[in-house]
Design an enzyme around this catalytic site. Structure first.
Site, PDB file in Angstrom:
ATOM      1  N   HIS A 129       0.664  -1.195  -0.169  1.00  0.00           N
ATOM      2  CA  HIS A 129       0.021  -0.030  -0.036  1.00  0.00           C
ATOM      3  C   HIS A 129       0.656   1.287  -0.038  1.00  0.00           C
ATOM      4  O   HIS A 129       1.501   1.510   1.002  1.00  0.00           O
ATOM      5  CB  HIS A 129      -1.013  -0.090   1.152  1.00  0.00           C
TER       6      HIS A 129
ATOM      7  N   HIS B 201      -1.355  10.442  -2.951  1.00  0.00           N
ATOM      8  CA  HIS B 201      -2.526  10.021  -2.589  1.00  0.00           C
ATOM      9  C   HIS B 201      -3.605  11.128  -2.409  1.00  0.00           C
ATOM     10  O   HIS B 201      -4.482  11.289  -2.935  1.00  0.00           O
ATOM     11  CB  HIS B 201      -2.671   9.122  -1.290  1.00  0.00           C
TER      12      HIS B 201
END
Length: 267
Positions: free
Chosen positions: A17, A65
């Protein structure tokens, strides 16, 4: 037919991740989705990198992100308002910026799971990943963004389709179909995706259940759960039959799934 993104790799799948950050990395100021974080996940043996795509003001897709730079670079501006050069400068001592093209070129054997975060990024993401479609899965909370990126990829390289996982609306249809006990509606909801990537729970709603996993598997759709960092949860979910774990600690997950002794979690 099984998509190339799923073929020839270990299962259950470990999806790093935003790369990998150890306690030492954090102490040295390295941030998520940086070149160093992706390289660390690759060095740890992760075959899959989960990352996110935004577009700079001068049209470059970067792995990032958040909408803005405040959390990662202590800068209030939005990614869409800065140039590639400005972003490179901001992240120079934080592990280094990595663009989508650099990621695909620098790690040619790595599979990428890419979340299209910005509407304007979707067409360019699709164009960039088109030559690498066999090792890319495209996703987004927005099914529209996801489909836009997929269409751009297929337009740039006809006959080559990235894998894809369901957006929020599609996941909602799957859960509704399960609640109605309609196998036909479940099959219809899952017809256009290769994976369901979901949290184990959303607020008070349990999403990942044996029934969901079984229904997905009947349609040849995998179930990947995010974000799983505790070794006990990793083992429990794998024993339920999930196909992949999205985790901040790919090093721990790889050790757990290989039966070794995992390193301690980051404080």
């Amino acid at each position: 037919m099984t998509h190339g993104w799923f073929m020839g790799t270990a299962r259950p799948r470990v999806l790093a991740h935003r790369g990998l950050l150890t306690a030492e990395d954090v102490a040295h100021g390295v941030v998520e989705n940086s070149f160093a974080a992706v390289a660390a996940a690759h060095a740890a043996g992760a075959e899959y990198i989960e990352s996110d795509c935004h577009l700079t003001v001068d049209g470059t897709v970067v792995l990032f992100h958040d909408d803005d730079l405040s959390r990662v670079a202590d800068d209030p501006r939005k990614v869409a308002d800065v140039t590639l050069g400005e972003l490179e400068s901001l992240l120079a001592d934080r592990g280094g910026l990595i663009t989508l093209e650099q990621a695909l070129d620098s790690f040619p054997r790595t599979r990428f799971n890419l979340d299209v975060k910005a509407k304007d990024a979707a067409p360019e993401v699709g164009r960039i990943v088109a030559p690498h479609a066999d090792r890319v899965l495209l996703t987004s909370f927005s099914d529209l963004r996801r489909r836009t990126a997929l269409a751009a990829a297929e337009s740039a390289a006809p006959g080559m389709r990235p894998a894809t996982s369901a957006g929020s609306a599609t996941i909602g249809r799957v859960l509704g179909a399960l609640a109605s006990h309609s196998s036909r509606l479940v099959a219809r909801a899952l017809a256009s995706v290769d994976a369901l990537q979901v949290p184990e729970r959303y607020r008070s709603l349990r999403i990942v259940t044996p029934r969901l996993i079984a229904a997905a598997h009947r349609q040849n759709v995998e179930v990947h759960v995010w974000t799983v960092n505790d070794p006990r949860d990793m083992r429990r979910l794998v024993s339920m039959g999930v196909d992949g774990l999205v985790t901040d600690r790919a090093d721990i997950a790889l050790e757990v799934l290989q039966g070794g002794n995992p390193p301690p979690p980051t404080p």
